[in-house]
Design a protein around this motif. Sequence first.
Motif, mmCIF file in Angstrom:
data_model
loop_
_atom_site.group_PDB
_atom_site.id
_atom_site.type_symbol
_atom_site.label_atom_id
_atom_site.label_comp_id
_atom_site.label_asym_id
_atom_site.label_seq_id
_atom_site.Cartn_x
_atom_site.Cartn_y
_atom_site.Cartn_z
ATOM 1 N N PHE A 182 6.072 6.840 -5.706
ATOM 2 C CA PHE A 182 4.677 6.562 -6.008
ATOM 3 C C PHE A 182 4.483 6.171 -7.466
ATOM 4 O O PHE A 182 5.302 6.486 -8.327
ATOM 5 N N ASP A 183 3.358 5.471 -7.717
ATOM 6 C CA ASP A 183 2.876 5.226 -9.067
ATOM 7 C C ASP A 183 1.682 6.139 -9.309
ATOM 8 O O ASP A 183 0.826 6.304 -8.429
ATOM 9 N N ILE A 185 -1.768 6.378 -11.031
ATOM 10 C CA ILE A 185 -2.708 5.363 -11.486
ATOM 11 C C ILE A 185 -4.037 6.008 -11.888
ATOM 12 O O ILE A 185 -4.369 7.108 -11.465
ATOM 13 N N GLY A 212 -4.752 9.002 -9.475
ATOM 14 C CA GLY A 212 -4.464 8.604 -8.111
ATOM 15 C C GLY A 212 -2.984 8.354 -7.903
ATOM 16 O O GLY A 212 -2.216 8.238 -8.863
ATOM 17 N N LYS A 214 -0.271 5.775 -5.781
ATOM 18 C CA LYS A 214 -0.165 4.517 -5.070
ATOM 19 C C LYS A 214 1.299 4.328 -4.658
ATOM 20 O O LYS A 214 2.192 4.411 -5.508
ATOM 21 N N ARG A 216 4.818 2.896 -4.157
ATOM 22 C CA ARG A 216 5.502 1.840 -4.905
ATOM 23 C C ARG A 216 5.895 0.694 -3.963
ATOM 24 O O ARG A 216 6.185 0.907 -2.782
#
Length: 220
Positions: A182-183, A185, A212, A214, A216
């Motif tokens: 995940f990123d 954010i 949050g 997001k 990848r």
Amino acid sequence: MLRKNITAHAFSFFFGGFESTSTVLSFMGYELAINPEIQQKLQEEIDKTFQECNGNLTYDALQKMRYMDMVVSETLRKWPPNPFTDRVCVKPYTIPPTNQHEQSLNLEVGQTVWIPIYGLHNDPEYFPNPTKFDPERFNEENKQNIPSGVYVPFGMGPRNCIGSRMALLEIKLFFFNMLANFDFIQINKTENPLKLVNYGLTLITENGIWVGLKPRTFKN
């Protein structure tokens, strides 16, 4: 008595580290969200380590991740989970004045001394531009220039945090697995800069920490 001491230390490992570890996880996730270039560089190290381990992360491989260690260290510098620590004086000691208008401070046996970890970590004399999140402060060259005793997220000496190694392992494992997929954010509720309350014994933000996640996207 020995059994009771061992049990007490075991409980302190787990219960004493819940709040402090979750605090570091929250602030580090926030810093990665508002500093995507740092997050990307850390993910590149994670991806490289993941490939070298053939998908099975080892303890030794995690310990060799220099940038991961730098990011965690800078998080502990800017947002120490324990803003202060204390020590009991065991022998008479005199702190000499550093300025002309000051007087010597005499410490007596039994007196408690409070050490302002947050103040030390955010002192521009030791850490220039202290509000900037800069993991490069802890690269191999720069960390040698940090004076002894001013970076103490776990305390220091024989009374330092007994669970520091376990806490660091938990933090690194968490972000290794999260950032591999995940990123972090920014979202509408993400505040920048964060505002801390002026009460309490730990770092507390006025409106919480909101980021949050997001998934990848990977290029073929």
